[in-house]
Scaffold this motif. Sequence first.
Motif, PDB file in Angstrom:
ATOM      1  N   LEU A  96       0.802  -1.220   0.000  1.00 13.11           N
ATOM      2  CA  LEU A  96       0.000   0.000   0.000  1.00 13.11           C
ATOM      3  C   LEU A  96       0.838   1.276   0.000  1.00 13.11           C
ATOM      4  CD1 LEU A  96      -2.581  -1.141   2.690  1.00 13.11           C
ATOM      5  CD2 LEU A  96      -3.030  -0.866   0.255  1.00 13.11           C
ATOM      6  N   GLY A  97       2.129   1.111   0.038  1.00 16.27           N
ATOM      7  CA  GLY A  97       2.973   2.299   0.171  1.00 16.27           C
ATOM      8  C   GLY A  97       2.878   3.212  -1.036  1.00 16.27           C
ATOM      9  N   LYS A 154      -4.779  -4.394   6.307  1.00 23.56           N
ATOM     10  CA  LYS A 154      -5.070  -3.168   7.072  1.00 23.56           C
ATOM     11  C   LYS A 154      -5.573  -3.499   8.460  1.00 23.56           C
ATOM     12  CE  LYS A 154      -6.220  -0.153   3.158  1.00 23.56           C
ATOM     13  NZ  LYS A 154      -7.274   0.644   2.533  1.00 23.56           N
TER      14      LYS A 154
ATOM     15  N   GLN B 201      -4.761   6.771  -1.514  1.00 25.28           N
ATOM     16  CA  GLN B 201      -3.589   6.000  -1.900  1.00 25.28           C
ATOM     17  C   GLN B 201      -3.715   4.540  -1.488  1.00 25.28           C
ATOM     18  OE1 GLN B 201       0.308   7.780  -1.132  1.00 25.28           O
ATOM     19  NE2 GLN B 201       0.877   5.828  -0.196  1.00 25.28           N
ATOM     20  N   SER B 202      -4.301   4.302  -0.337  1.00 21.52           N
ATOM     21  CA  SER B 202      -4.449   2.921   0.130  1.00 21.52           C
ATOM     22  C   SER B 202      -5.816   2.356  -0.225  1.00 21.52           C
ATOM     23  CB  SER B 202      -4.217   2.863   1.643  1.00 21.52           C
ATOM     24  OG  SER B 202      -5.206   3.602   2.317  1.00 21.52           O
ATOM     25  N   GLY B 203      -6.505   2.963  -1.146  1.00 20.58           N
ATOM     26  CA  GLY B 203      -7.793   2.443  -1.585  1.00 20.58           C
ATOM     27  C   GLY B 203      -8.930   2.849  -0.665  1.00 20.58           C
ATOM     28  N   THR B 204     -10.117   2.423  -1.075  1.00 21.83           N
ATOM     29  CA  THR B 204     -11.302   2.698  -0.270  1.00 21.83           C
ATOM     30  C   THR B 204     -11.750   1.399   0.388  1.00 21.83           C
ATOM     31  OG1 THR B 204     -11.975   4.478  -1.745  1.00 21.83           O
ATOM     32  CG2 THR B 204     -13.675   3.532  -0.331  1.00 21.83           C
ATOM     33  N   PHE B 222      -9.721   0.030  -5.333  1.00 26.28           N
ATOM     34  CA  PHE B 222      -8.946   1.174  -5.835  1.00 26.28           C
ATOM     35  C   PHE B 222      -9.672   1.740  -7.045  1.00 26.28           C
ATOM     36  CE2 PHE B 222      -5.991  -1.628  -3.703  1.00 26.28           C
ATOM     37  CZ  PHE B 222      -5.249  -0.761  -2.933  1.00 26.28           C
ATOM     38  N   TYR B 255      -1.108   2.833  -7.416  1.00 26.11           N
ATOM     39  CA  TYR B 255       0.258   2.708  -6.935  1.00 26.11           C
ATOM     40  C   TYR B 255       0.631   1.232  -6.818  1.00 26.11           C
ATOM     41  CZ  TYR B 255      -0.873   7.494  -5.784  1.00 26.11           C
ATOM     42  OH  TYR B 255      -1.288   8.801  -5.856  1.00 26.11           O
ATOM     43  N   ARG B 256       1.887   1.069  -6.559  1.00 25.63           N
ATOM     44  CA  ARG B 256       2.459  -0.262  -6.368  1.00 25.63           C
ATOM     45  C   ARG B 256       2.064  -1.205  -7.506  1.00 25.63           C
ATOM     46  NH1 ARG B 256       6.733   0.382  -3.215  1.00 25.63           N
ATOM     47  NH2 ARG B 256       6.266   1.960  -1.688  1.00 25.63           N
TER      48      ARG B 256
END
Lengths: 196, 974
Positions: A96-97, A154, B201-204, B222, B255-256
Amino acid sequence: MAGIPTRGMRGSDLRMTTVARAAAIAAQLQEECSILIEHYRKKENFPPDVSDGPLVSVPPPSSQLDTRDKLWRLHSALEQCHSLLERAIAKEEEELGGEEKGEYENRRKTVKERLLFLLNHTRELLRAADGSSIFTPSLDGSELDDPATLFQLKWWVYRIFMEVKYWSQTAIAVLQELQSDTAKTPSKLSKRSARR
Amino acid sequence: MPHLPNSPTAKPNYSSVWLAFVLLGISAINTQAKIAITVPQQVSLSANFSTQQLSISWLGGEATTFDLIILRTEFNETVFYDTVSAVLNQDGGQHQWTWTSVEPLECTSLSVKVRSREGKTISEWSEPQILEGRDLPSNSVQNMFPQDRTVPVGANTTFCCIVDEGKEFKSILYGTTVMNVKRLSRRSYATTAVNQNISGQSGTNVVCLSNYPSRLTGAVIFVGYPPLLSKFECETRDLIIAECQWEEGRSTNLYRKNANHYSVNERDCPKRQRCTLSQWDGNWTLLAVNPLGQYSLTDSAEVSHRVHPVAPVKLTPVAHAWNATVHWEWTYSSYSSLALVCQVELASHNTMLGNFSGVGLRSAVLLDLQPDEEYKVKVRCGSQKNFWKWGDWSKALSFKTKPYVPDAPDVWMWMNRDNTGLVVWKPLTRRQSHGQIVGYKVTLWNSEENEQHTEILSPESKVLPVNLTRWASFSGDYKVIATVIAKNVEGMSQPASVLLRLIDDEPPALAQTVYTSTGFPLSWQHNDNSTCGYLVEWCNALCTRDCPVDWIRLDAGNTNISVQSADFQPGVRYNFSLYGCPSDFPVLTHRWQGYMQELAPSSSVRLEITQQGCDVVLTWEEIPLAGRRGFLLGYNVYISNGSQLTRLANLDLGTRTYTKKGLSVSIHKFTVKAYTSAGEDTGGTASIRLESCDGLILEILASLGMMTLLLATVAYFCYKKRRWVKKAFYPDIPEPKLPGDWFRTQGLLDVKPPPHSMVHIIEKPERDSSKDALVVIPEEEEDDGEGIGDEPVDTDEPQSLRYYNQVVDERPIRPRFPDSSVSSSSSVDSANTDVTYTGIQTSCSSLVFRSDSQCSSEGFQPHTGFSVSSGDRGGGYQPQMQPVALGGNLASPEPLVEPQVVSSGGYKPQSSWLLDSPTETDEKISPPPSLGSPTSVASTQFLLPDSEEHEEERRQPSSSAAAWFTNLLSSAKP
């Protein structure tokens, strides 16, 4: 390191100093952890009233445990917490970074370093009590499985933060108890350790 | 299913046979039809959970269309029902059709049935095939689908939550939004997020909540964009390797693992916006891929058209005083044959760019540099042919040019009127000094006599005081020239000279100049005959001697200038002077004055105020120049009404007086404010109490008239009632009644002065001149002089007392001649009183003498002035003091007669003035001979009643009032 004995100080004084410092670090860790958890909970929109089982495996608390056993139990839990936290951060960065590091990443790093600091103090205390090398507890195998989904990751990270907070609170209690015991009978810990 | 009916007859019947064949044929046809519409066999399901697609395949015989029905197994709800034309797989002869589910396929079990259709003919449904969901009891844990999905912005996504076995579903949160939910099965609930917005950035997070709070189930989604790129181009730095770059036209928000993956000519590019290829292909294709799509761009070029040079390295300078050469090297040897154009940036106080070109260029010569100056230089180059872009800047190189002799200083002078003055020069700037200035050499030279005087000054010097009068040969005809030379480490500058001009004529009049944004504009007429330049000097107008003058030189032909200086201050007056031929023989031709910014005056007028008749006249002086701070335009005159000022007049600058008429008799306050274009000063203020002018004389005359009238009335009254007055206030003193056998009769004493008891009245005795001083009553004279009524009436009393005190000093207390028979007869027991008055001087305050209206001794009447009181105890007057008769001549042989003391119980004196005088006390060592003897009744003091008679006094207020009135009149006399 804070727990390193200082020349000229008696053993009990050194322990007192180390215990006091460790307690202060634990209090600081607990506060920083609370802030991190709140930050993370808001960031991920987690409901405030959810919880899950412990991630750290230690012997159950018992009134029959003496102070050293409690310290060992605490140290073991903190070791596991630190290991979990390191893995969680690595996994989180991997999955997730983002490109930029923000407040969350800084707070997370602070908690990790503070936890390591506390861990070094408890190790020092155990070493002072036992005089032998400290057995490092291993994590339960089931907990080593990485989360399968990002949501599980998470949630796992969140639980680890909660775990760190719990054990920082426990550390405060154990270290305060240790402080009072050391004040009453300065050599109690070492004597009892000798008997073990 | 049709079947053949049994025939009831045994004989064959042709018709029946025919019928039988027909029926058989129909039956055969039917049977054949039944065989063609076969039930689909071997129905199989293949699920793609990530795409939520269900691939259904079956063997369907000859049918080309099929009915498909998909149901949620648990609730037997139809999800899909339609007639489809399935694709026939040529290899296996299977029909295949793919269905995309709105919900994730894991949400609940699905049953799929297929039947063949030919028009309206349909087969039986195939046996249902079930795609098991994750909500089967065997999967008891709570779960949510889909997991970790990436969707484009604006898409709709359906999520389902499968709650724990035996637990109760509560809600689904999409982020923080509580979603509407549809139940799919006993444990499965679904919700759809529509038109999804970009995620973090870390999604929903999509969270499923049940009544099992310890277990949190959810999914992450995402939401982003597919790739979008721009500006893809490749170039070379070393003429071999291709370096390709591009820009992301839009952030994908992924990302990633979901981030864009790039490749150029199918070679992976790990870096995000840059890719290096080991050779120059000439054509390139960039491909970007992410979970939401892909994007490609192409580029093509020859290598010589895409040269982007690297930065020059190892810059080295070769510096001189006025120029320098910069050398550099190239990283790649391939540049040696490349035609290059290079840009050199030279930075000092400002920055300059210069272009240089050449094949494999490695140096540049920099001209027009300043000596002793720090410079920074950097270089970049590009391909001269087919220029693509400038290369990278080199690192900056610093160098310093060598020093050089300084420029000649700019010299001027300031001359005072006494032939003293200053030689001034402007300090050389860094650009003028060409190195560190070490000093100045100033020479004063009298050209006529070749006499010179030289001084060496420090580098900080910029002025030299001169006194031309000390030159022995100095006269008005000779010229003194000042020459200034600057020196630095490299040598001396050219000399700069100025003629020290004498002030020998009146300067031109000052004209005003108004400051503008560009400075003070000055203009003048050009003298066509003159080929000289000009010099404009300026200084603070307040300065009169050795002024710190500033100046600027102008070339010949200039007729105007706008003078600007950072030293100009608001509110300061500056004088500007224009000189022609400043270097040869300066001639002052024009003068101006002006303010950079006019301010209100800082000081006020000093206001003087006077009353002239009924008018008030204001006068004031000019405000000093230092306090004006602007050109005075005039004065405003105000009168103060309480806290407000009311303007009375606006006066021009030349008027410095103002007369205000028609003011009432009161206090008036005036303020005069000078003003400039910027406003008024604080004002000078003065106030005046305006006296009455018209009615003053009338008032005085009226007062005098009233007083005169009053006095006349009193005088008339006294005259008319003089008898009553005398009776009331000056009754006749009764005859003395002596106790004992002295008086046998009760009648009036018939005094018949015997021959030996005569009163000798000396009308004008010869007096000792030395005693005149004692006789004269200065206060009384002053009173006379001041006029009646000027003084309060009761203030005379002390004067009378004072007078008496003086008198008493010379008062004969006892007979001076004890051997005198006359004096011996002055005994109190003596019935005969022989009194001799010699030069009597007495106070006019005595009521006795006053009643006679004569205050002089000449007017003294013995029968009235000499009051003889009766010796009776009752009703008479007791003397307050001894009546004193002054003997003008102590040597007078005539004895003084002491008045008889009348013993009385009536009044006694309020005080004894005899005792008030210490002198007298000293003198009166022995008791006065009059004690116990009748004395004078004359008194100027109030008579206070005896204590035993106080009650009686109270019962007789009239008599008390009469006594008061008596005293009042007594004190009221002059």
